[in-house]
Motif scaffolding. Structure first.
Motif, PDB file in Angstrom:
ATOM      1  N   VAL A 165       0.836  -1.207   0.000  1.00 23.36           N
ATOM      2  CA  VAL A 165       0.000   0.000   0.000  1.00 23.36           C
ATOM      3  C   VAL A 165       0.864   1.247   0.000  1.00 23.36           C
ATOM      4  O   VAL A 165       0.602   2.204  -0.749  1.00 23.36           O
ATOM      5  CB  VAL A 165      -0.959  -0.006   1.202  1.00 23.36           C
ATOM      6  N   GLU A 166       1.882   1.268   0.820  1.00 22.18           N
ATOM      7  CA  GLU A 166       2.752   2.448   0.879  1.00 22.18           C
ATOM      8  C   GLU A 166       3.459   2.676  -0.448  1.00 22.18           C
ATOM      9  O   GLU A 166       3.603   3.821  -0.902  1.00 22.18           O
ATOM     10  CB  GLU A 166       3.771   2.295   2.006  1.00 22.18           C
ATOM     11  N   ALA A 167       3.903   1.597  -1.081  1.00 22.37           N
ATOM     12  CA  ALA A 167       4.547   1.729  -2.390  1.00 22.37           C
ATOM     13  C   ALA A 167       3.553   2.252  -3.424  1.00 22.37           C
ATOM     14  O   ALA A 167       3.869   3.144  -4.227  1.00 22.37           O
ATOM     15  CB  ALA A 167       5.113   0.383  -2.831  1.00 22.37           C
ATOM     16  N   ALA A 168       2.344   1.711  -3.404  1.00 20.58           N
ATOM     17  CA  ALA A 168       1.322   2.150  -4.349  1.00 20.58           C
ATOM     18  C   ALA A 168       0.967   3.619  -4.139  1.00 20.58           C
ATOM     19  O   ALA A 168       0.744   4.354  -5.109  1.00 20.58           O
ATOM     20  CB  ALA A 168       0.078   1.272  -4.218  1.00 20.58           C
ATOM     21  N   LYS A 169       0.889   4.044  -2.890  1.00 19.35           N
ATOM     22  CA  LYS A 169       0.618   5.454  -2.597  1.00 19.35           C
ATOM     23  C   LYS A 169       1.689   6.337  -3.224  1.00 19.35           C
ATOM     24  O   LYS A 169       1.382   7.349  -3.870  1.00 19.35           O
ATOM     25  CB  LYS A 169       0.566   5.680  -1.084  1.00 19.35           C
ATOM     26  N   GLU A 170       2.949   5.970  -3.027  1.00 26.37           N
ATOM     27  CA  GLU A 170       4.056   6.774  -3.547  1.00 26.37           C
ATOM     28  C   GLU A 170       4.085   6.770  -5.069  1.00 26.37           C
ATOM     29  O   GLU A 170       4.408   7.785  -5.694  1.00 26.37           O
ATOM     30  CB  GLU A 170       5.382   6.247  -2.996  1.00 26.37           C
ATOM     31  N   LEU A 171       3.737   5.637  -5.668  1.00 27.02           N
ATOM     32  CA  LEU A 171       3.805   5.502  -7.119  1.00 27.02           C
ATOM     33  C   LEU A 171       2.546   5.978  -7.826  1.00 27.02           C
ATOM     34  O   LEU A 171       2.520   6.088  -9.045  1.00 27.02           O
ATOM     35  CB  LEU A 171       4.069   4.033  -7.481  1.00 27.02           C
ATOM     36  N   GLY A 172       1.484   6.224  -7.060  1.00 24.37           N
ATOM     37  CA  GLY A 172       0.262   6.742  -7.654  1.00 24.37           C
ATOM     38  C   GLY A 172      -0.542   5.728  -8.422  1.00 24.37           C
ATOM     39  O   GLY A 172      -1.169   6.050  -9.430  1.00 24.37           O
ATOM     40  N   ILE A 173      -0.539   4.468  -7.953  1.00 22.95           N
ATOM     41  CA  ILE A 173      -1.400   3.455  -8.547  1.00 22.95           C
ATOM     42  C   ILE A 173      -2.383   2.972  -7.492  1.00 22.95           C
ATOM     43  O   ILE A 173      -2.189   3.173  -6.292  1.00 22.95           O
ATOM     44  CB  ILE A 173      -0.601   2.258  -9.121  1.00 22.95           C
ATOM     45  N   TYR A 174      -3.441   2.329  -7.937  1.00 20.46           N
ATOM     46  CA  TYR A 174      -4.444   1.800  -7.016  1.00 20.46           C
ATOM     47  C   TYR A 174      -3.967   0.453  -6.484  1.00 20.46           C
ATOM     48  O   TYR A 174      -3.188  -0.264  -7.133  1.00 20.46           O
ATOM     49  CB  TYR A 174      -5.801   1.692  -7.710  1.00 20.46           C
ATOM     50  N   VAL A 175      -4.428   0.104  -5.286  1.00 23.12           N
ATOM     51  CA  VAL A 175      -3.992  -1.136  -4.642  1.00 23.12           C
ATOM     52  C   VAL A 175      -5.194  -1.801  -3.982  1.00 23.12           C
ATOM     53  O   VAL A 175      -6.003  -1.138  -3.331  1.00 23.12           O
ATOM     54  CB  VAL A 175      -2.856  -0.881  -3.635  1.00 23.12           C
ATOM     55  N   ILE A 176      -5.304  -3.105  -4.175  1.00 18.51           N
ATOM     56  CA  ILE A 176      -6.384  -3.890  -3.577  1.00 18.51           C
ATOM     57  C   ILE A 176      -5.828  -4.660  -2.390  1.00 18.51           C
ATOM     58  O   ILE A 176      -4.877  -5.437  -2.529  1.00 18.51           O
ATOM     59  CB  ILE A 176      -6.994  -4.868  -4.596  1.00 18.51           C
ATOM     60  N   ILE A 177      -6.410  -4.442  -1.223  1.00 18.39           N
ATOM     61  CA  ILE A 177      -6.066  -5.214  -0.018  1.00 18.39           C
ATOM     62  C   ILE A 177      -6.987  -6.425   0.002  1.00 18.39           C
ATOM     63  O   ILE A 177      -8.183  -6.310   0.226  1.00 18.39           O
ATOM     64  CB  ILE A 177      -6.250  -4.364   1.247  1.00 18.39           C
ATOM     65  N   ASP A 178      -6.409  -7.592  -0.262  1.00 12.71           N
ATOM     66  CA  ASP A 178      -7.188  -8.799  -0.507  1.00 12.71           C
ATOM     67  C   ASP A 178      -7.148  -9.748   0.691  1.00 12.71           C
ATOM     68  O   ASP A 178      -6.096 -10.312   1.016  1.00 12.71           O
ATOM     69  CB  ASP A 178      -6.643  -9.488  -1.762  1.00 12.71           C
TER      70      ASP A 178
END
Length: 488
Positions: free
Chosen positions: A102-115
């Motif tokens: 999630v933290e990486a996705a936040k920094e990279l500006g992509i969406y992330v699914i917590i599954d």
């Protein structure tokens, strides 16, 4: 009413300019059955899922996600945290890998699914209290983060029904999340390994931003499951394909590329977002990477499995990163031009090997009109990636005479994702009578240093071994485009 669609692909140049998927789309919501962005415009996310984080978590890191964002064009990543099989229930520390994603996705500006990846523990109520604790923590951490999506029950299965088991569970978990996060998308698995979306659609949850998981494996599931999806959509249930594979339902067998393509065409037509299974180097056909591949990205085409090559190409083939109305009309206008064209191009690959030191495009130009066309007025362009290397061409055979073929190589002023150059074929003399063709023209090009090409992402390449019409090879008459669509 025609929806304006924001497709998933972003070029590296756009990413570098901070035009990331999240910057462009912002907070996602649901309008009818469609996922839409902060401007109310339709969004179709495309990406890949991790394998079980307890087994293949090393592939989930900022470097690998950045590589897939920039090189593949993913707009969403799914962090698959198994609950059983050595996952969260046995080892709660695996949630740290979810947080890293999630933290990486936040920094990279992509969406992330917590599954919350239930599988062998098929009834989601089996670990409901643990699920409440987990999603309470995640929603507190990320409730103000617009790129987070919650998937609260991967694949309910066994003696589990929507009304008795899944819907009541989802109501409780959704309530926990909404206390901290009123806005972000929640995805609910459906019965029969997330296939019975039509049943869920009969009694949906009372939440404006809930979607329903549809899972398929191309070698096992076909039209009957697409029929279920169509039924669910007609009943007003928004769908998100949070897991699908090019293999059969075991994760192995195949690869079933034809069936996979049929599914992707269906999803594109319906504007349904999708996440492919899986990012790992496991020795199975659904894995995107070959064994012993780097854990941090930087993958060449030869590092990717057949599945990985297909998924990367499928994501990168998305046409528009941020279209306006006029952009959306251009493909239709081009199609109309082609339909009315007096000329068309057929193509086949003289060598279907995507990795080799030669490219062997073969052409056949057809005069569909009722008039004679001078070959001197015609040029054909084959678009590909030369990567700044000096090129050479041989014409091995032409029915109209090899000596009648001329050519030039042209480097584009601005490289595109699928082409940085084109080969242009022209003719010294001759004519095409109405209803006739040039016949087969066999060409062969190579780098001056004979270094290898990787053709799988080239705009004009297809591994067909029979002549077929293609719009990815363009044809011009007196300098005017009369057949095909130039890459953008």
């Amino acid at each position: 009413m025609v929806a304006l669609v924001i497709c998933s692909f972003l070029s590296p140049k756009a990413v570098a300019a901070s035009q990331t998927p999240v910057v462009i789309n912002g907070q996602l919501t649901i309008k009818g059955t469609q996922l839409v962005n902060q401007h109310g415009k339709a969004v179709q996310l495309k990406g890949i899922s991790s394998h079980g984080l307890q087994w293949y978590g090393e592939f989930v890191n900022k470097s690998s996600l950045r590589w897939m964002r920039d090189d593949w064009g993913i707009t969403v990543f799914r962090a698959a945290m198994y609950t059983a099989d050595g996952g969260y229930i046995d080892d709660p520390s695996v949630k740290n890998k979810v947080k890293e994603a999630v933290e990486a996705a936040k920094e990279l500006g992509i969406y992330v699914i917590i599954d919350w990846h239930i599988l062998n523990d098929g009834n989601p109520n089996q670990h409901k209290d643990k699920a409440k604790q987990f999603f309470k923590e995640m929603s507190k951490l990320y409730g103000n983060t617009p790129n987070v999506i919650y998937e609260i029950a991967n694949e309910p299965n066994g003696n589990v029904t929507w009304n008795r088991d899944i819907r009541p569970y989802a109501q409780e978990i959704t309530s926990v999340i909404r206390k901290n996060d009123p806005d972000n998308i929640i995805i609910v698995g459906t019965s029969n390994w997330s296939q019975d979306v039509d049943i869920a659609a009969e009694h949906p949850l009372e939440d404006d931003n809930v979607m329903y998981a549809l899972h398929f494996y191309a070698g096992t599931h076909g039209q009957s499951l697409r029929d279920k999806a169509n039924t669910a959509l007609r009943k007003g249930a928004p769908l998100f394909v949070t897991e699908w594979g090019t293999s059969d339902a075991s994760g192995n067998g195949g690869v079933f590329l034809k069936q996979s393509q049929e599914w992707l065409e269906f999803l594109d037509h319906k504007k349904i977002s999708w996440v492919n299974w899986n990012l790992s180097d496991k020795q199975e056909s659904s894995a995107a990477l070959k064994p012993s591949t780097s854990k941090t990205g930087g993958w060449s085409q030869s590092d990717l499995s057949l599945t990985g090559q297909f998924i990367k190409k499928s994501i990168r083939k998305s046409t528009h990163s941020n279209p306006n109305d006029s952009d959306l009309k251009k493909p239709d206008q081009n199609k109309q031009t082609q339909q009315n064209s007096s000329l068309s191009v057929q193509y086949k690959a003289g060598d279907q090997n995507v990795n080799g030191n030669q490219i062997r495009p073969q052409f056949n130009i057809i005069n569909n009109s009722k008039k004679t066309v001078s070959l001197k007025d015609i040029t054909v362009r084959y678009w590909y990636k030369a990567k700044n290397k000096t090129q050479h061409l041989d014409c091995d055979y032409a029915q109209i005479g090899s000596g009648n073929i001329t050519h030039k190589f042209v480097k584009l002023n601005h490289s595109l994702e699928s082409a940085d150059s084109y080969l242009e074929i022209s003719f010294k003399n001759g004519a095409l009578e109405p209803g006739t063709s040039t016949g087969e023209i066999q060409t062969r090009l190579h780098n001056e240093d004979w270094s290898p090409y990787t053709q799988s992402d080239d705009y004009s390449f297809s591994n067909t071994n029979t002549f077929k019409e293609t719009k990815n090879i363009t044809l011009y008459e007196n300098g005017k485009l009369v057949w095909g669509i130039e890459p953008k």
